[in-house]
Scaffold this active site. Structure first.
Site, mmCIF file in Angstrom:
data_model
loop_
_atom_site.group_PDB
_atom_site.id
_atom_site.type_symbol
_atom_site.label_atom_id
_atom_site.label_comp_id
_atom_site.label_asym_id
_atom_site.label_seq_id
_atom_site.Cartn_x
_atom_site.Cartn_y
_atom_site.Cartn_z
ATOM 1 N N HIS A 47 0.825 -1.210 0.000
ATOM 2 C CA HIS A 47 0.000 0.000 0.000
ATOM 3 C C HIS A 47 0.862 1.265 0.000
ATOM 4 O O HIS A 47 0.695 2.140 -0.844
ATOM 5 C CB HIS A 47 -0.931 -0.030 1.212
ATOM 6 C CG HIS A 47 -1.648 1.253 1.475
ATOM 7 N ND1 HIS A 47 -2.518 1.817 0.570
ATOM 8 C CD2 HIS A 47 -1.622 2.093 2.545
ATOM 9 C CE1 HIS A 47 -3.004 2.939 1.076
ATOM 10 N NE2 HIS A 47 -2.474 3.134 2.266
ATOM 11 N N HIS A 71 3.288 7.486 5.192
ATOM 12 C CA HIS A 71 2.057 8.114 5.706
ATOM 13 C C HIS A 71 1.316 7.308 6.770
ATOM 14 O O HIS A 71 0.575 7.879 7.560
ATOM 15 C CB HIS A 71 1.107 8.485 4.563
ATOM 16 C CG HIS A 71 0.292 7.341 4.037
ATOM 17 N ND1 HIS A 71 0.730 6.522 3.035
ATOM 18 C CD2 HIS A 71 -0.937 6.878 4.381
ATOM 19 C CE1 HIS A 71 -0.190 5.606 2.781
ATOM 20 N NE2 HIS A 71 -1.217 5.797 3.587
ATOM 21 N N GLU A 75 0.413 6.241 12.536
ATOM 22 C CA GLU A 75 -0.889 5.732 12.927
ATOM 23 C C GLU A 75 -0.882 4.227 13.193
ATOM 24 O O GLU A 75 -1.518 3.756 14.129
ATOM 25 C CB GLU A 75 -1.922 6.053 11.845
ATOM 26 C CG GLU A 75 -3.336 5.814 12.325
ATOM 27 C CD GLU A 75 -4.382 6.375 11.368
ATOM 28 O OE1 GLU A 75 -4.021 6.730 10.243
ATOM 29 O OE2 GLU A 75 -5.547 6.455 11.780
ATOM 30 N N ASP A 76 -0.151 3.484 12.406
ATOM 31 C CA ASP A 76 -0.304 2.024 12.450
ATOM 32 C C ASP A 76 0.883 1.238 13.002
ATOM 33 O O ASP A 76 0.824 0.023 13.083
ATOM 34 C CB ASP A 76 -0.598 1.492 11.031
ATOM 35 C CG ASP A 76 -1.933 1.974 10.504
ATOM 36 O OD1 ASP A 76 -2.783 2.357 11.330
ATOM 37 O OD2 ASP A 76 -2.123 1.987 9.284
ATOM 38 N N ASP A 137 -3.794 8.165 -1.280
ATOM 39 C CA ASP A 137 -3.991 7.094 -0.304
ATOM 40 C C ASP A 137 -5.374 6.465 -0.523
ATOM 41 O O ASP A 137 -5.541 5.255 -0.601
ATOM 42 C CB ASP A 137 -3.871 7.706 1.098
ATOM 43 C CG ASP A 137 -4.202 6.741 2.223
ATOM 44 O OD1 ASP A 137 -3.843 5.554 2.106
ATOM 45 O OD2 ASP A 137 -4.812 7.180 3.221
ATOM 46 N N ASP A 258 -20.753 13.982 -25.266
ATOM 47 C CA ASP A 258 -19.356 13.834 -24.851
ATOM 48 C C ASP A 258 -19.074 12.424 -24.347
ATOM 49 O O ASP A 258 -18.138 12.188 -23.606
ATOM 50 C CB ASP A 258 -18.988 14.871 -23.782
ATOM 51 C CG ASP A 258 -19.797 14.678 -22.514
ATOM 52 O OD1 ASP A 258 -20.808 13.944 -22.548
ATOM 53 O OD2 ASP A 258 -19.426 15.266 -21.481
#
Ligand code: MN
Length: 515
Positions: A47, A71, A75-76, A137, A258
């Site tokens: 990821h 990133h 947090e993880d 993300d 279009d």
């Protein structure tokens, strides 16, 4: 999984130290996430490497790419803010923390709050690069959404359509917007998505072959007319935007002009107009379909010439004609201006686009540099560091309409109204949004939650740290109120509270101490 080398391979002329930085961020993130898996069972690093790769593809700078790779570390994983600052830099920490903070902006499925949520989303990010990382993300999370538990899928997909798509649109990031829309659409509206897909394929089963044939005809005509520097490509309209249009046209796919578009990218603005003439000589134009978004750009900065034609084979095509710079802007929007330096001389010679002329004036509210100096800095700085979100993005909260083709002349006037100078948005620990005036304190917050909470406030934590009750809150703060049964409002609170609701309640409690 993308390797660090593949990410570097996507960058525009990275220096040796840029390459070092990317490699370091990559190895660091790989180590931090080493015991960590995605729902798919894949290593988590798939990821973050994908996010880094996509950012590099978009032409972002080395620090933004590194922050993209890092990133999810804070947090993880065990990695702390201190670690990122020491290992990398304060700037990269600022970006990573910004992205982390944004993940607490949640959509709970009440349409009433969409507008504030979009505003909140932008206000919280504080830096345009944080927004861009977060959008990328989300794009990768959608690409892998089928692995995620069903209950979560719907929330993420709806949040994407309600919050992320309008933000991407407002930032002029056309490519990303289309990708987000078409990935989220079938999860949110499965039946409608099927219906659109069916009417598209029954009508244009072999669209690609047909477009390829028409493209060859056009290429030959352009070359015959003496135009040599051009590129052509085509696209079929995205399913979600086709769905929105079909709804308005009583599901009659034949009146959508279009649906298929051919793009011609040329070197200069003059060549754009010349190409338009050549196209009209080749194919019969439909009446009233010529739109000059070069002279009158769309509010998000989009520039191109549009026309619709009927080919000899009876196919209706929209033709979009633009320069390389306009093309990059249409695909990457604000990202192309913050980080991409135009390369061709003819592009520089042309009139500066509306977008680029907006950037210096709107991105620098904190500095008093002269316009000349600003221009110079624009040219020389490898990665201009824009700390503030430009005011015009505050319009993001307003309902957007992808088909609104009228350029709004009052766009600049609208941009002046600075919503964020008066209001802040903070969170409850569960991610609910509370909208308060600038300078509001935890007491204001407590009363906004419930008068009973306000009256019993004993302490407060902001972003998990204890703070005094007179602390002014900032955008994006996560506020927790500690209550005690014996706690009572104090006269001192009146000195710092900002909301009339809180002040009224405090006065009432002071006048009625026995209650
Ligand atoms: Mn992520």
């Amino acid at each position: 999984m993308h390797s660090a080398e593949e990410i570097i391979g996507q960058m525009n002329g990275p220096t040796d130290s840029d390459k070092e930085l990317i490699k370091h961020a990559y190895d660091y993130a790989a180590e931090a996430h080493k015991d960590h898996k995605r729902y798919s069972g894949d290593p988590y690093m798939i990821h973050t490497a994908a996010v880094g790769y996509k950012l590099a593809e978009m032409g972002m700078g080395p620090r933004t790419i590194s922050a993209g790779i890092l990133h999810d570390t804070i947090e993880d994983t065990e990695v702390t803010s201190e670690d990122i600052k020491n290992e990398f830099s304060e700037e990269i920490l600022f970006l990573v923390e910004g992205v982390t903070k944004l993940s607490s902006v949640r959509y709970y499925g009440t349409d009433r709050h969409n507008e504030s949520l979009r505003k909140l989303f932008v206000a919280t990010s504080q830096d345009i690069r944080v927004l861009i990382i977060k959008l990328v993300d989300r794009l990768h999370n959608l690409e892998t959404l089928h692995f995620i538990p069903e209950k979560k899928q719907l929330r993420i997909a709806r949040e994407t359509l309600e919050i992320y798509v309008p933000v991407a649109h407002r930032l002029g990031m056309g490519k990303l917007r289309k990708e987000l829309e078409d990935l989220a659409f079938p999860y949110v509206y499965p039946d409608e998505a099927k219906r659109v897909q069916e009417s598209l394929s029954s009508r244009f089963g072999n669209a690609k072959e047909m477009l390829e044939r028409e493209r060859k005809v056009l290429q030959k005509k352009l070359a015959d007319a003496g135009l040599y520097e051009f590129q052509t490509s085509y696209r079929v309209k995205g399913l979600y935007s086709l769905y929105n249009k079909l709804k308005r046209k009583e599901w009659d796919i034949d009146v959508i002009y279009d649906l298929m578009a051919m793009r011609v990218v040329v070197d200069s603005e003059a060549d754009c107009y010349r190409t338009l003439g050549i196209v009209h000589e080749l194919w019969r134009p439909l009446p009233k379909r010529v739109k000059d978004y070069i002279a009158f750009p769309k509010p998000n900065g989009y520039q191109s010439l549009h026309t619709a034609v009927t080919t000899q084979n009876g196919v209706i095509l929209e033709i979009q004609i633009r320069t390389k710079v306009m093309h990059r802007e249409a695909e990457f929007g604000v990202a192309s201006h913050v980080f991409y330096k135009p390369a061709t001389a003819s592009d520089k010679a042309g009139k500066p686009s509306m977008f680029s002329s907006l950037i210096p004036s709107l991105f620098k509210p904190f500095s008093r540099r002269s316009a000349k100096l600003e221009e110079k800095l624009e040219e020389t700085a490898a990665t201009p560091h824009y700390k503030k979100i430009p005011q015009w993005i505050s319009e993001i909260g307003q309902t957007y309409n992808t088909e609104s083709d009228k350029p709004t002349s009052d766009f600049l006037a609208d941009a002046e109204s600075d919503f964020f100078s008066n209001r802040i948005f903070v969170f409850t620990p569960t991610g609910d949004v509370v909208d308060l005036p600038m300078g509001a304190t935890p007491i204001d917050f407590a009363y906004a939650i419930h008068s009973e909470v306000g009256d019993r406030t004993a302490g407060a934590r902001v972003n998990r740290k204890h703070v005094s009750l007179s602390t002014a809150l900032s955008n994006g703060d996560i506020v927790e109120i500690e209550t005690r049964k014996s706690a009572r409002p104090s006269r001192k609170w009146l000195e710092t509270t900002k909301t009339s609701l809180a002040r009224k309640r405090i006065k009432h409690a002071l006048d009625h101490p026995e209650e």
